[in-house]
Motif scaffolding. Structure first.
Motif, short mmCIF file in Angstrom:
data_model
loop_
_atom_site.label_atom_id
_atom_site.label_comp_id
_atom_site.label_asym_id
_atom_site.label_seq_id
_atom_site.Cartn_x
_atom_site.Cartn_y
_atom_site.Cartn_z
N MET A 48 -85.04 -92.95 -39.72
CA MET A 48 -83.83 -93.76 -39.51
C MET A 48 -83.29 -94.20 -40.87
O MET A 48 -84.02 -94.70 -41.72
N SER A 49 -82.00 -93.99 -41.07
CA SER A 49 -81.39 -94.28 -42.36
C SER A 49 -81.17 -95.76 -42.61
O SER A 49 -81.09 -96.21 -43.74
N GLY A 50 -81.01 -96.53 -41.57
CA GLY A 50 -80.72 -97.95 -41.72
C GLY A 50 -79.24 -98.24 -41.69
O GLY A 50 -78.82 -99.40 -41.61
N HIS A 51 -78.39 -97.17 -41.73
CA HIS A 51 -76.95 -97.39 -41.68
C HIS A 51 -76.53 -98.06 -40.38
O HIS A 51 -75.54 -98.79 -40.33
N GLU A 52 -77.29 -97.80 -39.29
CA GLU A 52 -76.93 -98.35 -37.98
C GLU A 52 -76.94 -99.87 -37.96
O GLU A 52 -76.40 -100.50 -37.05
N LEU A 53 -77.59 -100.49 -38.95
CA LEU A 53 -77.74 -101.95 -38.96
C LEU A 53 -76.64 -102.64 -39.77
O LEU A 53 -76.65 -103.87 -39.89
N ILE A 54 -75.73 -101.85 -40.32
CA ILE A 54 -74.61 -102.46 -41.07
C ILE A 54 -73.81 -103.35 -40.12
O ILE A 54 -73.47 -102.96 -39.01
N GLY A 55 -73.53 -104.57 -40.55
CA GLY A 55 -72.73 -105.49 -39.75
C GLY A 55 -73.52 -106.24 -38.70
O GLY A 55 -72.92 -106.92 -37.85
N ARG A 56 -74.85 -106.16 -38.75
CA ARG A 56 -75.67 -106.81 -37.72
C ARG A 56 -76.55 -107.92 -38.30
O ARG A 56 -77.65 -108.16 -37.82
N LEU A 64 -68.43 -103.42 -33.91
CA LEU A 64 -68.37 -103.84 -35.30
C LEU A 64 -66.94 -104.23 -35.67
O LEU A 64 -65.96 -103.72 -35.10
N THR A 65 -66.83 -105.12 -36.61
CA THR A 65 -65.51 -105.47 -37.12
C THR A 65 -64.93 -104.26 -37.84
O THR A 65 -65.63 -103.30 -38.19
N THR A 66 -63.65 -104.31 -38.11
CA THR A 66 -62.98 -103.19 -38.79
C THR A 66 -63.62 -102.92 -40.14
O THR A 66 -63.88 -101.76 -40.51
N ASN A 67 -63.92 -103.98 -40.89
CA ASN A 67 -64.54 -103.80 -42.21
C ASN A 67 -65.93 -103.20 -42.11
O ASN A 67 -66.29 -102.29 -42.86
N ASP A 68 -66.74 -103.72 -41.16
CA ASP A 68 -68.10 -103.20 -41.02
C ASP A 68 -68.09 -101.76 -40.50
O ASP A 68 -68.92 -100.94 -40.91
N ALA A 105 -67.36 -99.58 -43.40
CA ALA A 105 -68.51 -99.48 -44.29
C ALA A 105 -69.55 -98.51 -43.73
O ALA A 105 -70.15 -97.72 -44.47
N LEU A 106 -69.78 -98.58 -42.42
CA LEU A 106 -70.75 -97.67 -41.80
C LEU A 106 -70.26 -96.23 -41.89
O LEU A 106 -71.03 -95.32 -42.24
N LEU A 107 -69.01 -96.01 -41.58
CA LEU A 107 -68.48 -94.64 -41.63
C LEU A 107 -68.55 -94.09 -43.05
O LEU A 107 -68.93 -92.91 -43.25
N ASP A 108 -68.23 -94.90 -44.03
CA ASP A 108 -68.28 -94.43 -45.41
C ASP A 108 -69.72 -94.16 -45.85
O ASP A 108 -69.96 -93.28 -46.69
N ALA A 109 -70.68 -94.88 -45.27
CA ALA A 109 -72.08 -94.65 -45.64
C ALA A 109 -72.59 -93.32 -45.11
O ALA A 109 -73.38 -92.64 -45.77
N LEU A 136 -62.19 -93.87 -36.94
CA LEU A 136 -62.26 -95.33 -36.80
C LEU A 136 -61.53 -95.79 -35.54
O LEU A 136 -62.01 -96.68 -34.82
N ASP A 137 -60.41 -95.17 -35.27
CA ASP A 137 -59.64 -95.54 -34.09
C ASP A 137 -60.39 -95.16 -32.81
O ASP A 137 -60.47 -95.94 -31.86
N ALA A 138 -60.94 -93.95 -32.80
CA ALA A 138 -61.64 -93.47 -31.59
C ALA A 138 -62.95 -94.20 -31.36
O ALA A 138 -63.34 -94.47 -30.22
N ALA A 139 -63.68 -94.54 -32.44
CA ALA A 139 -65.01 -95.16 -32.30
C ALA A 139 -64.94 -96.59 -31.81
O ALA A 139 -65.89 -97.08 -31.19
N ALA A 140 -63.85 -97.28 -32.09
CA ALA A 140 -63.65 -98.65 -31.60
C ALA A 140 -64.83 -99.56 -31.95
O ALA A 140 -65.24 -100.40 -31.15
N GLY A 141 -65.39 -99.37 -33.14
CA GLY A 141 -66.47 -100.24 -33.60
C GLY A 141 -67.84 -99.90 -33.06
O GLY A 141 -68.80 -100.64 -33.27
N ASN A 142 -67.98 -98.75 -32.38
CA ASN A 142 -69.28 -98.34 -31.84
C ASN A 142 -70.05 -97.56 -32.91
O ASN A 142 -69.59 -96.50 -33.35
N PRO A 143 -71.22 -98.04 -33.33
CA PRO A 143 -71.95 -97.38 -34.43
C PRO A 143 -72.30 -95.92 -34.14
O PRO A 143 -72.16 -95.06 -35.02
#
Length: 916
Positions: free
Chosen positions: A1-9, A192-196, A199-203, A217-224
Motif C-alpha cells: 500500500m502506497s499510503g496515498h489513499e490516506l491523503i486528506g484523512r 475528499l475536499t477539492t484540494n485533497d 493532491a491525491l490525484l497528483d500523487a 477530478l470531476d468524475a471522481a467526486a472526491g472518491n479516493p
C-alpha cells in the motif's frame, strides 16, 4: 500500500489512533462507514498496522457476499488463530463454539446450541487473551458477514469497555446490519475536499495532462478509489469514457466499469479463474484452479493468474486469491453472462467433495430451473445450520429450497418450518408472508395445526378471541384424534392464554379445560397445569395449587417446565409458588444460553418480586430482564419489565423513577397493546398513588381494572388489584363501589385456595368493613397464612393499628404498629414505613427512623453481582451466569467495595448475611 489513499484523512486517523492507543486502558467499538472506494479499507489497514507495531494482537476478517449463507464463516475467520485456546473454556462453551464451526458433534440431546452461548464463548476467548495482551478486531465489509457472526459481534460490542479489547468495523453505506441497533461510535467518511482530491490525484498520476485531470477530478467526486482507478480506465483503448465521466451513472457503477475495462484483453484461462474466484466464498487457490479447469475444459495452471495480478485486479499467494477491492469482484460478475455465472457455480460444486454445505449452496446457485434433488440437499443444509445455532442461515436455505422444489407435497412442510424459524428470529412480516403461501395448500391435520399455532403467534388481537377459541379447540380435537396429544396440548395452551387475556365466558373456558383433560397426558404435565391456571384461574384454583405443591415436593422438572409452571402460578395469583419455579427456570435457561426465554422468565420473576416485595431479588431481576428483553428485541417483555420496575420503585418510595418508568411502559403499550399490561399499569399507578398519599387518584386508576367498559378491564387480575382498591377507598362513594366488587370477587374466587388471593380478599374485607364488623374482619384476616406475603401482613397490621388508635385504644395499637414499622423497614417499603412511624408518634411512642441501607447505594446490576459474589462464586462463574466477561465483573466489584465500605470479597457475605 502506497499510503496515498490516506491523503486528506488526518481527522479520521486521529480518531482511529485514539482507539488503538487507548487499548491498554480499555476497549470500545468504532464503525467506519462510507461509500465504496471512500477509503474504509485503507484506514482499517493503517489502524491494524499501528496496533501490531504496538504489540497488540490483531484479528481480522472480511465479509464476502458469497459467504452470507455459511454459518459462522466470519467468526471462524476472525478467531481461527485462537482455536488452540478453546479447550481452556468451560466445556459447555467450548462445545458450543466448536459445534458452530462444525468441529464438534451437536449436543446429545439434539438441541441446537444457543447463539448466546456461542457468543459468550467468543467473548470469554477474546477477553482471556486480552487479559494478557490487548486485542483488536478489524472487520472490513462487515455488512457481508453471515448473520450469526454479526449477531455474535453485536453481543461482544455491547460488553466492551472494561477489557483491553477493541473492535473496528468497516460498513458500506446503504447497508443495514444488526449493529445499527447499538449506539456505537461512528466515523463517517465523506468525499475528499477539492484540494485533497487534487493532491491525491497528483500523487498517483503526476504527469496527467490537464484536460484529463479535470475530467477525472470531476468524475471522481472526491472518491479516493475513483481518483486512483479512473485515469487508467480513461486511457484504456476502448474504455467507455463518456460512461465513466457521466454524472447520470452512479459512481459505484463507473468504478465497476473502470475495473471491467481491464478485463477485456485478458486470456480466456485468466478470465475463467477470475470468474470462479468471484463466484467462490473462500478464495482457496487450489479450489479455484480446480473449478476453473472444470469450467475451461482443460487444466488451468497458477500462471493463468499472472495477467490479473500484473494489472492490479487480484493478489495471490500459494494459498489464497484476494481481490484488490470488492468492486473488482462485482465487476467480474456483472460482465459475465448468466450462463457463465451458472457454469462457474456448477464447476465449484463439482470440486467441493466433502464440503456438503458449500457444495449445496453452489449447486443451488447453479440451478436455473426447479430441481428437487438440490431442494432436498438444501433441506439437509438447513437442518445442519439450525443444529449449529444458526437459524437465520437455516431459514435462507429453506427459502431457496422452496424456490427450487418440484414436489408440491413437500412445499407445505418447508413453508411451515421456514415460518417457524422466521418467527423465532422475530421476523414477523416474513413469517406472515410464508404462512400466507402455505395456507392454500393441501395440508394434513398436523400441518394445519402448525399453521394455526403460527397464526396465533402473529395475531394477538383479543377482540377476535371467541372465534379464535372455537378454531383452537376444534384444531386440538382433530390433532388428538390423529394421535399427537403433545401438539394438541400446545394448541390448547394458546387457547387458555387467550382466555386469560380476555374472558370469553365460563362455558368456553371450561370447554378448553375439558378438551385438555381428555388428552392422555399426566395430570402434572406443565402444559396441562398451565391450561387449568390460565383458563380457570379461580374456578380450578384449588386443583392447580394442589398440583403446584406436588410438583414442588416431587421436583424433577426441567427449566422449560419450570418456566411454564412459574407463568401458570403468576396467571392465577400464586406468586408465592411462582418464585421458586421461576428461579429454577432462570438458572436453567441461563446455563443453556436461552436468553430470549430467560428474559420472559425474569419478567415474571420481577412481577412476583414486586408483589411479594422482595427487593433483593426483584431489583436485579428487573434490571436483567429489561437488558435482555431489549437485547433480544422483545417489546412485549420490555413493557412487562418496565411495569415491574415501576411497581417495585413505587413500593420502595422512589416515585420519580416509578413515574418515569410507567410513562415508558405506557408508550410501549400503545405499540404492543394487550389488556393484561394495561391492567398491570393501572394497578401500578394505584400503588404509586398510595405511596404518594393520593388516595383518590389511586382509586381512579385501579378502578379501571374493574370497569367492564374500560380497555384495562381484566377479571382475573382483580384479585391482585383489590387490596390496592380497598386501601385507596377513602370516600363513602369509593368504599361502596369497592364493597360491591369485593362481594362479586368473593363469589367467583370461592373455590381457590391460593394463599395470596385469600390474603388479598381478607385484607380488603378488613379495610372495607363497617366499624361494628371491622375488628372481627381484621382478626380473621390476620389468622390467614400470610407468611409468604409479609408486605400484605404489614399493611394489614398498619391499618389495624391505625383503626385501634382512632378508637382510642392507644396501648393496643402500638404492638401491631411496631411490627408493621419493622417489617416495612426490612422490606424497604419507605412510604408505608413512614406512615407506620407517624402512627406510632400519634400513639405517643417515638423512635428513630431507619436509615437507608448500604445496599441502596448499589445499582440493580451491582446488587446482583454482589449477591452472587457473596455466595462464593468466582468472577468467571458470575460472568457465565450474567453473560458478561469476568473482567467486567471484576470492574463492577472494584466499584462496589468502596460503596459498601469494605475492602474484600469475604466481607460481602457478612454484609448480605449469606449462609455458607
Amino acid at each position: 500500500m502506497s499510503g496515498h489513499e490516506l491523503i486528506g484523512r488526518d481527522k479520521e486517523l486521529t480518531a482511529l489512533d485514539a482507539l488503538v492507543d487507548g487499548l491498554p486502558e480499555g476497549g470500545g467499538t468504532l464503525v467506519v462507514r462510507g461509500a465504496p472506494g471512500i477509503g474504509k479499507s485503507a484506514l482499517l489497514s493503517r489502524a491494524a498496522r499501528r496496533a501490531q507495531s504496538a504489540g497488540v494482537i490483531v484479528l481480522t476478517a472480511c465479509g464476502v457476499e458469497a459467504e452470507t449463507h455459511l454459518p459462522f464463516a466470519g467468526l471462524y475467520e476472525l478467531t481461527r488463530t485462537m482455536l488452540d485456546r478453546v479447550p481452556e473454556l468451560p466445556p459447555v462453551q467450548a462445545e458450543a463454539l466448536l459445534g458452530a464451526f462444525g468441529m464438534a458433534e451437536p449436543p446429545p440431546t439434539g438441541r441446537a446450541p444457543q447463539l448466546f452461548l456461542i457468543a459468550l464463548a467468543t467473548l470469554d476467548l477474546l477477553t482471556e487473551t486480552a487479559g494478557q495482551t490487548p486485542v483488536l478486531l478489524v472487520v472490513d465489509d462487515a455488512q457481508w458477514l453471515d448473520s450469526p457472526t454479526l449477531d455474535v459481534l453485536v453481543f461482544v460490542a455491547r460488553r466492551l469497555g472494561a477489557e483491553p479489547l477493541g473492535m473496528l468495523l468497516g460498513i458500506r453505506d446503504a447497508h443495514t446490519t444488526p449493529l445499527d441497533t447499538l449506539a456505537l461510535s461512528e466515523l463517517r467518511l465523506h468525499p475528499l475536499t477539492t484540494n485533497d482530491a487534487g493532491a491525491l490525484l497528483d500523487a498517483v498520476e503526476p504527469q496527467l495532462e490537464p484536460p484529463l485531470r479535470h475530467r477525472v477530478l470531476d468524475a471522481a467526486a472526491g472518491n479516493p478509489l475513483a481518483l486512483i482507478e479512473l485515469p487508467a480506465a480513461l486511457r484504456e483503448q476502448g474504455a467507455p469514457a463518456e460512461a465513466l465521466t457521466s454524472s447520470a451513472v452512479p459512481l459505484t457503477s463507473r468504478l465497476e466499469q473502470a475495473f471491467a475495462s481491464r478485463l477485456l484483453d485478458l486470456p480466456s484461462d485468466t478470465g475463467s479463474v477470475l470468474l470462479v474466484a468471484a463466484s467462490d466464498d473462500e478464495g482457496a487457490l487450489g479450489e479455484v484452479l480446480a473449478a476453473a479447469s472444470v469450467l475451461a475444459g482443460s487444466d488451468v495452471s497458477p500462471e493463468a493468474l499472472s495477467p490479473a495480478v500484473e494489472i492490479g485486479l487480484v493478489t495471490a499467494d500459494e494459498y489464497r486469491i484476494r481481490f484488490c477491492h470488492p468492486l473488482v469482484r462485482s465487476a467480474i460478475l456483472q460482465t459475465a453472462s448468466l450462463a457463465d455465472r451458472l457454469a462457474a457455480h456448477g464447476a465449484l460444486a463439482a470440486v467441493l467433495d466433502g464440503q456438503s454445505d458449500r457444495r449445496t449452496w453452489h449447486r443451488a446457485a447453479a440451478s436455473g430451473r426447479h430441481d428437487e434433488s438440490v431442494a432436498a440437499e438444501l433441506d439437509e443444509t438447513a437442518a445442519r445450520a439450525e443444529a449449529r445455532g444458526a437459524p437465520a442461515v437455516a431459514l435462507a436455505a429453506l427459502e431457496r429450497s422452496i424456490a427450487l422444489a418440484e414436489i408440491p407435497s413437500r412445499k407445505g412442510k418447508r413453508l411451515l418450518k421456514a415460518a417457524e424459524l422466521a418467527l423465532e428470529l422475530g421476523r414477523t412480516d416474513q413469517a406472515a408472508a410464508l404462512l400466507h403461501l402455505a395456507e392454500p395448500l393441501e395440508l394434513d391435520v398436523l400441518e394445519r395445526a402448525r399453521t394455526v399455532l403460527l397464526s396465533e403467534a402473529l395475531e394477538v388481537d383479543v377482540s377476535k378471541s371467541i372465534p379464535r377459541l372455537h378454531l383452537l379447540i376444534a384444531t386440538a380435537e382433530d390433532v388428538a384424534d390423529s394421535g399427537d396429544p403433545e401438539l394438541a396440548l400446545r394448541v390448547l395452551r394458546v387457547a387458555a392464554r387467550r382466555c386469560w387475556w380476555a374472558d370469553p365466558g365460563r362455558a368456553l373456558r371450561e370447554r378448553v379445560v375439558a378438551a385438555a383433560e381428555r388428552l392422555p397426558v399426566p395430570e402434572l404435565h406443565p402444559d396441562l397445569v398451565f391450561i387449568l391456571a390460565a383458563a380457570t384461574p379461580l374456578e380450578r384454583g384449588a386443583t392447580v395449587i394442589e398440583r403446584f405443591e406436588r410438583l414442588e415436593s416431587e421436583g424433577g422438572y426441567d427449566a422449560l417446565a419450570a418456566a411454564t409452571l412459574g407463568t401458570a402460578a403468576t396467571t392465577m395469583g400464586g406468586y408465592d409458588h411462582a418464585a421458586g419455579f421461576l428461579r429454577h427456570a432462570a438458572a436453567g435457561l441461563r446455563a443453556q444460553g436461552r436468553l430470549g426465554l430467560l428474559a420472559q422468565s425474569l419478567v415474571s420473576l420481577s412481577f412476583t418480586s414486586a408483589h411479594i416485595v422482595d427487593w433483593e431479588s426483584g431489583l436485579p431481576s428487573v434490571a436483567e430482564a429489561l437488558r435482555l428483553a431489549e437485547e433480544n428485541a422483545q417489546p412485549r417483555w420490555v413493557t412487562g419489565a418496565l411495569i415491574a420496575k415501576a411497581h417495585l420503585s413505587a413500593v420502595l418510595g422512589d416515585l420519580e423513577t416509578a413515574q418515569t418508568t410507567i410513562g415508558q411502559a405506557e408508550r410501549h403499550v400503545l405499540a404492543v397493546a394487550n389488556s393484561s399490561n394495561l391492567a398491570f399499569i393501572q394497578i401500578t399507578r394505584g400503588v404509586m398513588g398510595l405511596a404518594a398519599g393520593r388516595h383518590a387518584e389511586a382509586f381512579a386508576c385501579v378502578w379501571r381494572v374493574f370497569d367492564p367498559a374500560d380497555p384495562a378491564h381484566h377479571p382475573f387480575l382483580q384479585t391482585i388489584a383489590i387490596p390496592v382498591l380497598a386501601e385507596a377507598a377513602v370516600s363513602d362513594e369509593d368504599r361502596a363501589l369497592a364493597r360491591d366488587v369485593l362481594s362479586r370477587l368473593d363469589e367467583s374466587a370461592a373455590a381457590t385456595t391460593a394463599r395470596m388471593i385469600r390474603a388479598n380478599l381478607g385484607f380488603a374485607h378488613a379495610l372495607l368493613a363497617d366499624d361494628e364488623d371491622a375488628e372481627a374482619s381484621f382478626r380473621s384476616a390476620l389468622d390467614l397464612d400470610l407468611s409468604r406475603d409479609p408486605f400484605t401482613r404489614a399493611r394489614l397490621l398498619l391499618a389495624y393499628g391505625a383503626w385501634l388508635r382512632r378508637r382510642r385504644r392507644v396501648m393496643e395499637s402500638r404492638a401491631p404498629l411496631r411490627i408493621a414499622r419493622e417489617t416495612f423497614a426490612s422490606l424497604g417499603a419507605q412510604p408505608w414505613h413512614e406512615r407506620a412511624c407517624q402512627e406510632l408518634r400519634s400513639s405517643g411512642e417515638g423512635g428513630p427512623q431507619s436509615m437507608p441501607a448500604d445496599w441502596d447505594l448499589l445499582t440493580p446490576q451491582e446488587l446482583q453481582i454482589a449477591q452472587l459474589a457473596a455466595t462464593g462464586l468466582s468472577n468467571r462463574e458470575i460472568g457465565q451466569q450474567l453473560y458478561l466477561s469476568h473482567r467486567t465483573i471484576g470492574a463492577h466489584l472494584y466499584r462496589i467495595y468502596p460503596k459498601l465500605g469494605i475492602t474484600s470479597r469475604g466481607q460481602l457475605r457478612e454484609k448480605l448475611q449469606v449462609d455458607g
